[in-house]
Design a protein around this motif. Structure first.
Motif, PDB file in Angstrom:
ATOM      1  N   ASN A  24       0.816  -1.216   0.000  1.00  0.00           N
ATOM      2  CA  ASN A  24       0.000   0.000   0.000  1.00  0.00           C
ATOM      3  C   ASN A  24       0.851   1.268   0.000  1.00  0.00           C
ATOM      4  O   ASN A  24       0.331   2.374   0.052  1.00  0.00           O
ATOM      5  N   GLY A  25       2.199   1.117  -0.037  1.00  0.00           N
ATOM      6  CA  GLY A  25       3.092   2.266  -0.051  1.00  0.00           C
ATOM      7  C   GLY A  25       3.392   2.853   1.314  1.00  0.00           C
ATOM      8  O   GLY A  25       4.132   3.828   1.424  1.00  0.00           O
ATOM      9  N   MET A  26       2.837   2.261   2.367  1.00  0.00           N
ATOM     10  CA  MET A  26       3.048   2.781   3.718  1.00  0.00           C
ATOM     11  C   MET A  26       4.373   2.270   4.283  1.00  0.00           C
ATOM     12  O   MET A  26       4.772   1.130   4.046  1.00  0.00           O
ATOM     13  N   THR A  27       5.029   3.135   5.057  1.00  0.00           N
ATOM     14  CA  THR A  27       6.325   2.835   5.658  1.00  0.00           C
ATOM     15  C   THR A  27       6.224   1.655   6.605  1.00  0.00           C
ATOM     16  O   THR A  27       5.249   1.504   7.344  1.00  0.00           O
ATOM     17  N   LEU A  28       7.267   0.828   6.587  1.00  0.00           N
ATOM     18  CA  LEU A  28       7.372  -0.316   7.501  1.00  0.00           C
ATOM     19  C   LEU A  28       8.435  -0.031   8.553  1.00  0.00           C
ATOM     20  O   LEU A  28       9.382   0.717   8.310  1.00  0.00           O
ATOM     21  N   TYR A  29       8.275  -0.653   9.713  1.00  0.00           N
ATOM     22  CA  TYR A  29       9.154  -0.416  10.861  1.00  0.00           C
ATOM     23  C   TYR A  29       9.623  -1.731  11.468  1.00  0.00           C
ATOM     24  O   TYR A  29       8.981  -2.771  11.299  1.00  0.00           O
ATOM     25  N   THR A  30      10.737  -1.649  12.212  1.00  0.00           N
ATOM     26  CA  THR A  30      11.221  -2.770  13.015  1.00  0.00           C
ATOM     27  C   THR A  30      11.154  -2.371  14.485  1.00  0.00           C
ATOM     28  O   THR A  30      11.161  -1.186  14.827  1.00  0.00           O
ATOM     29  N   PHE A  31      11.118  -3.376  15.352  1.00  0.00           N
ATOM     30  CA  PHE A  31      10.949  -3.203  16.796  1.00  0.00           C
ATOM     31  C   PHE A  31      12.179  -3.775  17.491  1.00  0.00           C
ATOM     32  O   PHE A  31      12.486  -4.960  17.354  1.00  0.00           O
ATOM     33  N   ASP A  32      12.881  -2.935  18.262  1.00  0.00           N
ATOM     34  CA  ASP A  32      14.115  -3.366  18.933  1.00  0.00           C
ATOM     35  C   ASP A  32      13.906  -4.511  19.922  1.00  0.00           C
ATOM     36  O   ASP A  32      14.857  -5.220  20.245  1.00  0.00           O
ATOM     37  N   LYS A  33      12.677  -4.706  20.410  1.00  0.00           N
ATOM     38  CA  LYS A  33      12.438  -5.790  21.373  1.00  0.00           C
ATOM     39  C   LYS A  33      12.301  -7.147  20.691  1.00  0.00           C
ATOM     40  O   LYS A  33      12.336  -8.178  21.359  1.00  0.00           O
ATOM     41  N   ASP A  34      12.122  -7.144  19.363  1.00  0.00           N
ATOM     42  CA  ASP A  34      12.183  -8.404  18.612  1.00  0.00           C
ATOM     43  C   ASP A  34      13.642  -8.844  18.552  1.00  0.00           C
ATOM     44  O   ASP A  34      14.553  -8.035  18.744  1.00  0.00           O
ATOM     45  N   THR A  35      13.856 -10.114  18.278  1.00  0.00           N
ATOM     46  CA  THR A  35      15.206 -10.639  18.074  1.00  0.00           C
ATOM     47  C   THR A  35      15.319 -11.067  16.620  1.00  0.00           C
ATOM     48  O   THR A  35      14.575 -11.953  16.180  1.00  0.00           O
ATOM     49  N   ALA A  36      16.216 -10.427  15.894  1.00  0.00           N
ATOM     50  CA  ALA A  36      16.381 -10.744  14.471  1.00  0.00           C
ATOM     51  C   ALA A  36      16.724 -12.214  14.293  1.00  0.00           C
ATOM     52  O   ALA A  36      17.590 -12.744  14.985  1.00  0.00           O
ATOM     53  N   GLY A  37      16.024 -12.861  13.390  1.00  0.00           N
ATOM     54  CA  GLY A  37      16.348 -14.228  13.009  1.00  0.00           C
ATOM     55  C   GLY A  37      15.753 -15.317  13.876  1.00  0.00           C
ATOM     56  O   GLY A  37      15.954 -16.495  13.598  1.00  0.00           O
ATOM     57  N   ASN A  38      14.989 -14.972  14.937  1.00  0.00           N
ATOM     58  CA  ASN A  38      14.456 -16.045  15.774  1.00  0.00           C
ATOM     59  C   ASN A  38      13.100 -16.550  15.297  1.00  0.00           C
ATOM     60  O   ASN A  38      12.538 -17.475  15.875  1.00  0.00           O
ATOM     61  N   GLY A  39      12.557 -15.935  14.234  1.00  0.00           N
ATOM     62  CA  GLY A  39      11.323 -16.438  13.641  1.00  0.00           C
ATOM     63  C   GLY A  39      10.057 -16.056  14.379  1.00  0.00           C
ATOM     64  O   GLY A  39       8.996 -16.619  14.111  1.00  0.00           O
ATOM     65  N   LYS A  40      10.133 -15.097  15.318  1.00  0.00           N
ATOM     66  CA  LYS A  40       8.963 -14.689  16.091  1.00  0.00           C
ATOM     67  C   LYS A  40       8.835 -13.176  16.154  1.00  0.00           C
ATOM     68  O   LYS A  40       9.790 -12.453  15.951  1.00  0.00           O
ATOM     69  N   SER A  41       7.635 -12.737  16.496  1.00  0.00           N
ATOM     70  CA  SER A  41       7.355 -11.339  16.784  1.00  0.00           C
ATOM     71  C   SER A  41       6.934 -11.251  18.243  1.00  0.00           C
ATOM     72  O   SER A  41       6.167 -12.086  18.714  1.00  0.00           O
ATOM     73  N   VAL A  42       7.451 -10.250  18.957  1.00  0.00           N
ATOM     74  CA  VAL A  42       7.014 -10.058  20.350  1.00  0.00           C
ATOM     75  C   VAL A  42       5.953  -8.970  20.464  1.00  0.00           C
ATOM     76  O   VAL A  42       5.492  -8.675  21.561  1.00  0.00           O
ATOM     77  N   CYS A  43       5.556  -8.366  19.339  1.00  0.00           N
ATOM     78  CA  CYS A  43       4.537  -7.318  19.350  1.00  0.00           C
ATOM     79  C   CYS A  43       3.180  -7.964  19.061  1.00  0.00           C
ATOM     80  O   CYS A  43       2.834  -8.230  17.908  1.00  0.00           O
ATOM     81  N   ASN A  44       2.426  -8.222  20.128  1.00  0.00           N
ATOM     82  CA  ASN A  44       1.113  -8.859  20.023  1.00  0.00           C
ATOM     83  C   ASN A  44       0.109  -8.032  20.817  1.00  0.00           C
ATOM     84  O   ASN A  44       0.485  -7.077  21.494  1.00  0.00           O
ATOM     85  N   GLY A  45      -1.169  -8.387  20.767  1.00  0.00           N
ATOM     86  CA  GLY A  45      -2.198  -7.706  21.547  1.00  0.00           C
ATOM     87  C   GLY A  45      -2.259  -6.222  21.246  1.00  0.00           C
ATOM     88  O   GLY A  45      -2.324  -5.800  20.091  1.00  0.00           O
TER      89      GLY A  45
END
Length: 122
Positions: free
Chosen positions: A35-56
């Motif tokens: 949709n052309g909207m900017t994407l972001y990363t979250f420092d509390k995630d761990t790169a490469g572990n295959g999970k997201s900690v941003c839920n709820g």
């Protein structure tokens, strides 16, 4: 059938065949969703572990950039599985999110929020 109708039918079938989700793409120094909207990363995630900690509630403010079950990883883009079992795109191992307060393509108002959110870079 008229040539116009035939062309319209072919065009419509091609549009309907497009995937509902697409991997991120670079634009103006950032990664953006379909949709052309900017994407972001979250420092509390761990790169490469295959999970997201941003839920709820976190995912309400920072909606994940979802991937379809049929999407395939390619290059720097991988797919992680969320706690609810749904799929989310990641770049260089970092899950990708939108920011609910960005209102139009090109907005980058989520960069630096709480010192933990960064604009995803190509």
């Amino acid at each position: 059938m008229s040539p116009f109708r035939a062309s319209s039918a072919v065009l419509l079938s091609a549009v309907l065949a497009l995937p509902a989700f697409a991997q991120p793409k670079p634009a103006d120094g950032a990664l953006v969703g379909a949709n052309g909207m900017t994407l972001y990363t979250f420092d509390k995630d761990t790169a490469g572990n295959g999970k997201s900690v941003c839920n709820g509630g976190c995912a309400t403010n920072w909606p994940p950039f979802m991937a379809a079950d049929s999407d395939k990883p390619s290059g720097d883009f991988t797919i992680v599985t969320r706690d609810d079992g749904k799929k989310q795109w990641a770049a260089k191992g970092w899950p990708l999110y939108y920011w609910a307060k960005d209102t139009k393509p090109g907005d980058k108002t989520g960069d630096g929020v709480n010192g933990t959110w960064k604009t995803a870079k190509p």
